[in-house]
Motif scaffolding. Sequence first.
Motif, PDB file in Angstrom:
ATOM      1  N   TYR A  35       3.107  -4.168   2.807  1.00  0.00           N
ATOM      2  CA  TYR A  35       3.094  -5.260   2.311  1.00  0.00           C
ATOM      3  C   TYR A  35       4.324  -6.097   2.987  1.00  0.00           C
ATOM      4  O   TYR A  35       4.177  -7.375   3.081  1.00  0.00           O
ATOM      5  N   GLN A  39       2.432  -8.685   4.992  1.00  0.00           N
ATOM      6  CA  GLN A  39       2.221  -9.781   3.936  1.00  0.00           C
ATOM      7  C   GLN A  39       0.671  -9.885   3.678  1.00  0.00           C
ATOM      8  O   GLN A  39       0.314 -11.239   3.484  1.00  0.00           O
ATOM      9  N   LEU A  44      -3.412  -3.717   2.775  1.00  0.00           N
ATOM     10  CA  LEU A  44      -3.566  -2.736   1.595  1.00  0.00           C
ATOM     11  C   LEU A  44      -4.779  -2.054   1.550  1.00  0.00           C
ATOM     12  O   LEU A  44      -4.952  -0.889   1.155  1.00  0.00           O
TER      13      LEU A  44
END
Length: 401
Positions: A35, A39, A44
Amino acid sequence: MSSLKRPAFTRFWIGETATVLAYQMLVVAVGWQTYDLTQSALALGLIGLFHFSTQFTLLLPAGHFADRHDRRRIALGAQLVQLAVAAVYTGANLSGTMSTAFIYGGSLFIGAAQAFQNPSIRSMLPTLVERRELPQCIAWSGATRKMAVIAGPALGGLIYLAGPAYVYGTAAVFFVIAGMLLVSVKMPHAVRPHEPATLKTLFGGISYIRSNPVVLGAISLDLFATLLGGATALLPIYARDILATGPSGLGVLRAAPAIGAIVVSAVLVRAPLSRHVGRVMFTCVAVFGVGTVVFGLSSSFALSVTALGVLGAADMISVVIRTSLIQLETPDHMRGRVSSVNSMFTSTSNQLGQFESGVVAALVGTVPSVVIGGVGTLIVAAVWMKLFPALYQRDQMTSVQ
């Protein structure tokens, strides 16, 4: 309990705990760093997809392998693969070359290692202890795994403050410890067949499960109960929007089921179940469903934590009974393949249970989603009592020799 004092079992459960601890540390560091780098929530999700797809694809061959070769060496090989991934992650972070490509590639290898690790380690335990002591040993092993599940992310998150390389390096050390302990376990000699892999042998675990109503009932009950009782996937929503507790409260909510499981495991080690195990198991599944409903309807943080602790305790009792029955009902030469099928169903139900909870929550709301899941678990328990009377009426763990 005499088994707890045996060197073989001691090395086994410490080695198993070490590998769970290392894996949990690795997972929390990978998630956080991914992450940081991207971002992206999709990134994920891709980690889980790569991990799950490889593990799911290899589980049946891995079970066949565990029934044909030395399970200690298979477990060692799985630790070495995960050690290599942790080492690569460490080196990439120290050299400043860490990227999502490394993370995704490592996830594929970790999934493969987990596929071979699970059936080999699960099928080792019944050969190390007396049949009558197996439920106690499973309870002890389950308690230490739960503690590792709690401690791993906490320890990994703390070490991450110094840098991700330190987390990966620490995980690598634990993989080394796990491999050394598991390969050193002294196991009774067993002559294993070496016929080539065929569709019949690869699917032998499925055929055996279908032919044994106790094993089929136990595995399928776990599958559907887990599929419907996926309330933990929605804990962030409860912590923020319903209970208004924030991140610290979320941590307590996540830990509550594991703490309940650890407490009841300690009780089962000292006072193992001896009679009416089928009825006890179904009762615990029902308690799990009721606990889920109570949690879903609760707007009190204390009541929610209590409900999660109760459902975690009920689930652990059910898991100990189901696992014991599956292992005791399965001959040693089939345990790898049966364990791999069980792992396949468990992985599938966990993943799909989280997905189901999210989809239903999006359609009808968070609280109805959890309540529907709890009620569905109660319905499954009632239906399975009728479909699998031999499982419901099972009196003792070791009645089948």
